[in-house]
Design a protein around this motif. Structure first.
Motif, mmCIF file in Angstrom:
data_model
loop_
_atom_site.group_PDB
_atom_site.id
_atom_site.type_symbol
_atom_site.label_atom_id
_atom_site.label_comp_id
_atom_site.label_asym_id
_atom_site.label_seq_id
_atom_site.Cartn_x
_atom_site.Cartn_y
_atom_site.Cartn_z
ATOM 1 N N ILE A 162 -5.573 8.385 0.870
ATOM 2 C CA ILE A 162 -5.408 9.664 1.575
ATOM 3 C C ILE A 162 -4.072 10.299 1.220
ATOM 4 C CG2 ILE A 162 -5.212 10.755 3.842
ATOM 5 C CD1 ILE A 162 -7.029 8.536 4.927
ATOM 6 N N GLN A 163 -3.015 9.484 1.199
ATOM 7 C CA GLN A 163 -1.690 10.011 0.895
ATOM 8 C C GLN A 163 -1.626 10.550 -0.534
ATOM 9 O OE1 GLN A 163 0.877 8.770 -1.200
ATOM 10 N NE2 GLN A 163 2.450 10.205 -0.469
ATOM 11 N N ALA A 164 -2.279 9.834 -1.463
ATOM 12 C CA ALA A 164 -2.239 10.258 -2.865
ATOM 13 C C ALA A 164 -3.009 11.555 -3.086
ATOM 14 C CB ALA A 164 -2.804 9.150 -3.754
ATOM 15 N N GLU A 165 -4.078 11.776 -2.307
ATOM 16 C CA GLU A 165 -4.867 12.998 -2.471
ATOM 17 C C GLU A 165 -4.077 14.236 -2.056
ATOM 18 O OE1 GLU A 165 -8.259 12.107 -0.127
ATOM 19 O OE2 GLU A 165 -9.160 10.760 -1.630
ATOM 20 N N GLY A 166 -3.167 14.094 -1.091
ATOM 21 C CA GLY A 166 -2.280 15.194 -0.727
ATOM 22 C C GLY A 166 -2.921 16.326 0.039
ATOM 23 N N HIS A 167 -4.064 16.081 0.702
ATOM 24 C CA HIS A 167 -4.725 17.146 1.455
ATOM 25 C C HIS A 167 -4.099 17.376 2.832
ATOM 26 C CE1 HIS A 167 -7.564 17.185 -1.714
ATOM 27 N NE2 HIS A 167 -8.322 16.179 -1.299
ATOM 28 N N TYR A 168 -3.333 16.417 3.318
ATOM 29 C CA TYR A 168 -2.805 16.490 4.678
ATOM 30 C C TYR A 168 -1.289 16.357 4.648
ATOM 31 C CZ TYR A 168 -7.701 15.345 5.548
ATOM 32 O OH TYR A 168 -9.071 15.348 5.545
ATOM 33 N N ASP A 169 -0.629 17.046 5.588
ATOM 34 C CA ASP A 169 0.820 16.857 5.688
ATOM 35 C C ASP A 169 1.196 15.860 6.779
ATOM 36 O OD1 ASP A 169 0.859 18.281 8.156
ATOM 37 O OD2 ASP A 169 1.126 20.178 7.115
ATOM 38 N N LEU A 170 0.171 15.331 7.511
ATOM 39 C CA LEU A 170 0.428 14.270 8.482
ATOM 40 C C LEU A 170 -0.793 13.374 8.576
ATOM 41 C CD1 LEU A 170 2.213 12.935 10.638
ATOM 42 C CD2 LEU A 170 1.210 14.490 12.326
ATOM 43 N N ILE A 171 -0.578 12.072 8.435
ATOM 44 C CA ILE A 171 -1.625 11.070 8.596
ATOM 45 C C ILE A 171 -1.260 10.208 9.797
ATOM 46 C CG2 ILE A 171 -2.871 9.162 7.515
ATOM 47 C CD1 ILE A 171 -1.836 10.244 4.795
ATOM 48 N N VAL A 172 -2.165 10.112 10.772
ATOM 49 C CA VAL A 172 -1.958 9.257 11.946
ATOM 50 C C VAL A 172 -2.893 8.065 11.818
ATOM 51 C CG1 VAL A 172 -2.008 9.092 14.461
ATOM 52 C CG2 VAL A 172 -1.326 11.243 13.368
ATOM 53 N N VAL A 173 -2.324 6.860 11.851
ATOM 54 C CA VAL A 173 -3.103 5.636 11.662
ATOM 55 C C VAL A 173 -3.177 4.868 12.976
ATOM 56 C CG1 VAL A 173 -3.329 3.482 10.364
ATOM 57 C CG2 VAL A 173 -2.339 5.510 9.253
ATOM 58 N N ASP A 174 -4.388 4.613 13.410
ATOM 59 C CA ASP A 174 -4.640 3.791 14.603
ATOM 60 C C ASP A 174 -4.988 2.394 14.132
ATOM 61 O OD1 ASP A 174 -5.483 2.760 17.087
ATOM 62 O OD2 ASP A 174 -7.528 3.488 16.743
ATOM 63 N N THR A 175 -4.153 1.419 14.440
ATOM 64 C CA THR A 175 -4.312 0.071 13.899
ATOM 65 C C THR A 175 -5.161 -0.814 14.811
ATOM 66 O OG1 THR A 175 -2.250 -0.624 14.959
ATOM 67 C CG2 THR A 175 -2.101 0.199 12.701
ATOM 68 N N PRO A 176 -5.596 -1.997 14.326
ATOM 69 C CA PRO A 176 -6.399 -2.889 15.157
ATOM 70 C C PRO A 176 -5.611 -3.403 16.361
ATOM 71 C CG PRO A 176 -6.512 -3.530 12.841
ATOM 72 C CD PRO A 176 -5.409 -2.525 12.967
ATOM 73 N N PRO A 177 -6.310 -3.903 17.378
ATOM 74 C CA PRO A 177 -5.625 -4.386 18.569
ATOM 75 C C PRO A 177 -4.928 -5.719 18.358
ATOM 76 C CG PRO A 177 -7.966 -4.768 18.765
ATOM 77 C CD PRO A 177 -7.765 -3.973 17.505
ATOM 78 N N SER A 178 -4.091 -6.093 19.335
ATOM 79 C CA SER A 178 -3.366 -7.356 19.400
ATOM 80 C C SER A 178 -2.403 -7.476 18.228
ATOM 81 C CB SER A 178 -4.340 -8.540 19.450
ATOM 82 O OG SER A 178 -3.630 -9.711 19.774
ATOM 83 N N ARG A 179 -1.930 -8.711 17.995
ATOM 84 C CA ARG A 179 -0.934 -8.893 16.947
ATOM 85 C C ARG A 179 -1.495 -8.643 15.563
ATOM 86 N NH1 ARG A 179 3.465 -13.552 18.562
ATOM 87 N NH2 ARG A 179 3.994 -12.659 20.583
ATOM 88 N N SER A 180 -2.821 -8.624 15.432
ATOM 89 C CA SER A 180 -3.409 -8.284 14.146
ATOM 90 C C SER A 180 -3.083 -6.855 13.746
ATOM 91 C CB SER A 180 -4.935 -8.463 14.192
ATOM 92 O OG SER A 180 -5.512 -7.561 15.121
ATOM 93 N N ALA A 181 -2.543 -6.063 14.700
ATOM 94 C CA ALA A 181 -2.160 -4.697 14.368
ATOM 95 C C ALA A 181 -1.119 -4.655 13.268
ATOM 96 C CB ALA A 181 -1.620 -3.986 15.616
ATOM 97 N N LEU A 182 -0.346 -5.722 13.106
ATOM 98 C CA LEU A 182 0.634 -5.764 12.024
ATOM 99 C C LEU A 182 0.177 -6.640 10.874
ATOM 100 C CD1 LEU A 182 4.023 -5.840 13.961
ATOM 101 C CD2 LEU A 182 2.962 -3.945 12.772
ATOM 102 N N ASP A 183 -1.072 -7.119 10.932
ATOM 103 C CA ASP A 183 -1.572 -7.933 9.839
ATOM 104 C C ASP A 183 -1.702 -7.133 8.554
ATOM 105 O OD1 ASP A 183 -1.634 -10.227 11.256
ATOM 106 O OD2 ASP A 183 -3.800 -10.356 11.454
ATOM 107 N N PHE A 184 -1.820 -5.804 8.660
ATOM 108 C CA PHE A 184 -1.934 -5.030 7.428
ATOM 109 C C PHE A 184 -0.643 -5.090 6.620
ATOM 110 C CE2 PHE A 184 -0.402 -2.003 10.543
ATOM 111 C CZ PHE A 184 0.578 -1.302 9.863
ATOM 112 N N LEU A 185 0.466 -5.495 7.249
ATOM 113 C CA LEU A 185 1.694 -5.710 6.486
ATOM 114 C C LEU A 185 1.605 -6.998 5.669
ATOM 115 C CD1 LEU A 185 4.341 -4.796 9.211
ATOM 116 C CD2 LEU A 185 3.407 -3.323 7.432
ATOM 117 N N ASP A 186 0.824 -7.969 6.170
ATOM 118 C CA ASP A 186 0.684 -9.260 5.493
ATOM 119 C C ASP A 186 -0.556 -9.342 4.620
ATOM 120 O OD1 ASP A 186 2.941 -10.278 6.871
ATOM 121 O OD2 ASP A 186 1.687 -10.670 8.612
ATOM 122 N N ALA A 187 -1.535 -8.444 4.854
ATOM 123 C CA ALA A 187 -2.826 -8.567 4.189
ATOM 124 C C ALA A 187 -2.742 -8.602 2.669
ATOM 125 C CB ALA A 187 -3.757 -7.434 4.645
#
Length: 393
Positions: A162-187
């Motif tokens: 989405i960021q690379a396509e450049g269609h939006y000037d703001l992207i809001v990301v809703d992450t998964p619940p619990s501590r897995s919400a930061l798992d995308f940093l480790d994934a």
């Protein structure tokens, strides 16, 4: 959006916000055109999806071109935004009400489909023949649908797309619940370790190297796997790994690029918590982890806070009055109302104490408080009300 990002100096978010006022200015965050990504994280049950959608709606009605990406399985976002169903494609949200003289804002919403995202990456990175071999492989189907960390990894892939396509000037990301919400940093590292691990290398050995690699030890290893997994499963795994091996480098490079994007000046992390001990402990974990990974922390949202009663009685005074009335009449409805009032006053006091203690322990984190609504949010009007509460603090 900017093609290149300036990486923040190597200081943690707490150090960067020490001099900042403790109140989180939500409208200033949304109006800042340098803010290009807002990542909302928090434990389950704190209203994170609702807050994410409310922030996205408020930003759009203040003139931003916004997309909100949810990977929350509850699927409440579509209902709140009046969309029939969300999928991997951004869908426009209608019924926006521009704020004041603001014009030109728009809002799209989407929900991550991790298998479809994985399929898109495979199709874009290899030939049609090899992509078909991968997509039809049973081991790939299982990996793309249920492997631990795949959802979080694909969330990073979709964010990067989405960021690379450049269609939006703001992207809001809703992450998964619990501590897995930061798992995308480790994934990325987790998936990389799996695909680059010793087990996978052993599976690849017959396909990669000369016949001498098939030593007696490897033959015994393969025989053992065949007994455990079965011949067909092992063959599917070997076929998948051999075909996927050429894509692995691209996956890792894009994951590293997205990770750097999350550390860049245009990104802001918003931690969301309820005024409860467990949720605030989770919020402390998020803050510490974001600090450790040098992610830009915007602040904390304490959501669904109890509203103080308007009558100027303390809980003790209300309880004493209820006891006196109960002595006169056992069926006094007024006494019952006074006890409800006293209980609510105690809840408000307890929540205020928790907020004060958390702020004392994390003095550099800007905070805003959103009061609880009388009913669940199920439309744009409700999201708009939540956005106003977030901005008012």
């Amino acid at each position: 959006m900017n093609a290149m990002k300036r990486i923040r100096p190597r200081v943690g978010p707490l150090a960067a916000t020490t001099e900042r006022a403790r109140s989180l200015d939500v409208d200033a965050l949304l109006d800042d055109l340098d803010t290009e990504i807002i990542v909302c994280c928090g434990s389950g049950g704190v209203g994170k999806t609702t807050v994410s959608a409310a922030l996205a709606l408020r930003a759009a009605e203040r003139g931003r071109t916004v997309v909100v990406l949810t990977i929350d399985p509850a699927r409440r976002l579509a209902q709140s935004m009046g969309i029939e169903a969300l999928d991997n494609t951004p869908r426009p949200v209608t019924g926006l009400r521009p704020s004041g003289a603001t014009t030109g804002g728009s809002l799209d919403a989407m929900m991550l489909d991790m298998k479809r995202t994985f399929d898109e990456v495979v199709l874009s990175q290899t030939t049609p023949e090899k992509a078909r071999a991968i997509l039809e492989n049973p081991f790939y189907i299982a990996l793309s649908s249920s492997f631990s960390g795949t959802q979080e990894y694909m969330a990073m892939e979709k964010l990067g797309q989405i960021q690379a396509e450049g269609h939006y000037d703001l992207i809001v990301v809703d992450t998964p619940p619990s501590r897995s919400a930061l798992d995308f940093l480790d994934a990325p590292e987790r998936l990389s370790s799996f695909l680059d691990g010793r087990f996978i290398r052993l599976l690849l050995a017959p396909a990669r190297g000369p016949a001498k690699l098939m030593t007696a030890g490897l033959g015994l290893f393969t025989s053992a796997l065949t007994r455990i997994l079965g011949t067909q499963v092992l063959r599917d795994m070997q076929t998948f790994v051999a075909a996927f091996d050429t894509l692995f480098g691209g996956f890792r490079q894009r994951a590293q690029k997205t990770f750097s994007l999350l550390q860049a000046d245009g990104t802001a992390f918003v931690v969301i918590a309820a005024p409860e001990p467990d949720a605030l402990r989770e919020a402390a974990y998020f803050v510490e982890r974001l600090t450790e990974d040098e992610m830009p922390l915007a602040g904390l949202v304490i959501n669904r806070a109890s509203v103080p009663p308007s009558v100027g009685l303390s809980a003790a005074e209300a309880t004493a009055a209820a006891d006196r009335l109960a002595q006169v009449s056992a069926d006094s409805s007024t006494a019952g109302l006074l006890r409800v009032y006293a209980d609510r006053s105690r809840i408000v006091a307890r929540e205020a104490h928790l907020r004060t203690r958390w702020a004392t322990e994390h003095p550099g984190v800007a905070t805003t408080v959103a009061a609880a609504l009388a009913s669940d949010v199920h439309d744009l009007a409700g999201l708009r009300q939540v956005g106003g509460l977030l901005a008012d603090g």
